[in-house]
Design a protein around this motif. Structure first.
Motif, PDB file in Angstrom:
ATOM      1  N   MET A 122       0.818  -1.206   0.000  1.00  0.00           N
ATOM      2  CA  MET A 122       0.000   0.000   0.000  1.00  0.00           C
ATOM      3  C   MET A 122       0.856   1.263   0.000  1.00  0.00           C
ATOM      4  N   ILE A 244      -2.279   5.117   6.404  1.00  0.00           N
ATOM      5  CA  ILE A 244      -2.578   3.677   6.348  1.00  0.00           C
ATOM      6  C   ILE A 244      -2.782   3.170   7.771  1.00  0.00           C
ATOM      7  N   VAL A 269      -5.968   4.599   3.574  1.00  0.00           N
ATOM      8  CA  VAL A 269      -6.099   3.165   3.320  1.00  0.00           C
ATOM      9  C   VAL A 269      -6.404   2.537   4.671  1.00  0.00           C
TER      10      VAL A 269
END
Length: 337
Positions: A122, A244, A269
């Motif tokens: 990611m 994230i 994310v």
């Protein structure tokens, strides 16, 4: 004189054994070990469970294991080790286990591997602006010059901030060494010497969020870390950064995060949220700056067997008189999930 094998019993919730332990693993235990039954105990009070506990030297536990309290221990006079084929033991290992001196091990190291791999994937996608460019391509259905739209796209020289030099955080750092990114870490328990050994720079949490292109959260869920990413920190994120979260949703002020995302200059994310499943009307579902995944970063599918391998290896070491590789100490509980 031949030493008798150590007896192993399983204790976990319905369906867990078949997910984590392939039958071949249970049928081919290392020499020196004997599995009393391939069927796990789902409680510690039934006649069958009491019969198994009386013979158990090593208890292998999994998700939704019943709590191992004083009564369970009284029924297991031979028990010396609890090996958890998962991460945290806080839900099922009672204080009595520590008081009795039972050695405890977990497969948290094995479970950290897929989380770190997901995180690094990611990070790389975020810096490459893959999600944003893909959405633009899908919506406009025409040719795109990616670096005309996102001239800052790419990983070279980007700054990645890791919040929490935890087991997973450290593995993320190790994996990132093969990329041309700068890694900084915020962790109150990490000193300069430890940071240098990891090859990272230690910075304050405020500096980390203000200067990092990607911020990845790897702190444990503890009373002291609830709302760690509070409104003030969310407001301080670098414009255009990506946040994230593979840790826990309760570490983040989600309302503040959504407001910042909706302002248009922050991406997120999120593999974890609070609640575990968001309400159907949550803005996180629909905002184009958000990628939601359903807690899939940890061990799932074929990755679950890695935890079985780790746990059985610990049992083998016990049978050969070797120390545990992943022993957990009671003092560690104050700093781990």
């Amino acid at each position: 004189m031949t030493t008798p094998p150590l007896n192993i019993a399983l204790a976990m919730g319905p369906g867990v054994v078949s997910r984590v332990f392939p039958r071949r693993r249970l049928e081919t235990m290392p020499s020196g070990l004997r599995l009393l039954s391939p069927e796990p105990m789902e409680d510690f009070t039934s006649p069958r469970s009491l019969e198994l506990l009386a013979e158990t030297d090593i208890l292998i536990t999994g998700w939704n294991c019943p709590r191992i309290d004083a009564a369970a221990l009284a029924a297991a006079p031979r028990l010396t080790h609890i090996l958890h084929a998962g991460g945290t033991v806080k839900h099922h290992v009672g204080d009595e286990c520590w008081d009795r001196g039972i050695e405890i091990s977990t497969a948290a190291d094995a479970n950290s591997i897929p989380v770190a791999e997901y995180t690094v994937a990611m990070i790389l996608l975020a810096n490459k602006r893959v999600l944003q460019i893909a959405r633009k391509l899908h919506s406009e259905k025409t040719g795109i010059e990616p670096d005309q739209v996102f001239p800052d796209m790419g990983n070279f020289g980007k700054r990645v901030g890791i919040i929490g030099a935890s087991r997973i955080g450290k593995h993320v750092i190790r994996l990132l060494k093969s990329y041309d990114v700068q890694v900084v870490v915020a962790d109150p328990f990490l000193d300069d010497a430890a940071a240098a050994a990891l090859g990272v720079e230690r910075v304050s949490l405020e500096e980390l969020v203000a200067t990092s292109d990607v911020v990845s959260l790897h702190a444990p869920s503890l009373p002291s870390t609830r709302n760690l990413i509070h409104q003030g920190l969310v407001a301080g994120f670098k414009p255009g950064a990506t946040f994230i979260n593979t840790a826990r949703g309760e570490l983040v002020d989600q309302d503040a995060l959504l407001r910042r995302v909706e302002a248009g200059d922050l991406y997120a994310v999120l593999d974890v949220t609070t609640p575990w499943v968001l309400p159907a009307d949550s803005g996180f579902y629909t905002h184009p700056n958000v990628l939601l995944t359903p807690h899939l970063a940890g061990s799932l599918g074929m990755e679950l067997e890695r935890m079985a391998v780790s746990t059985i290896e610990e049992a083998r070491r016990i049978s050969e008189g070797q120390p545990l590789l992943h022993r957990l100490h009671e003092k560690d509980l104050a700093f781990t999930a």
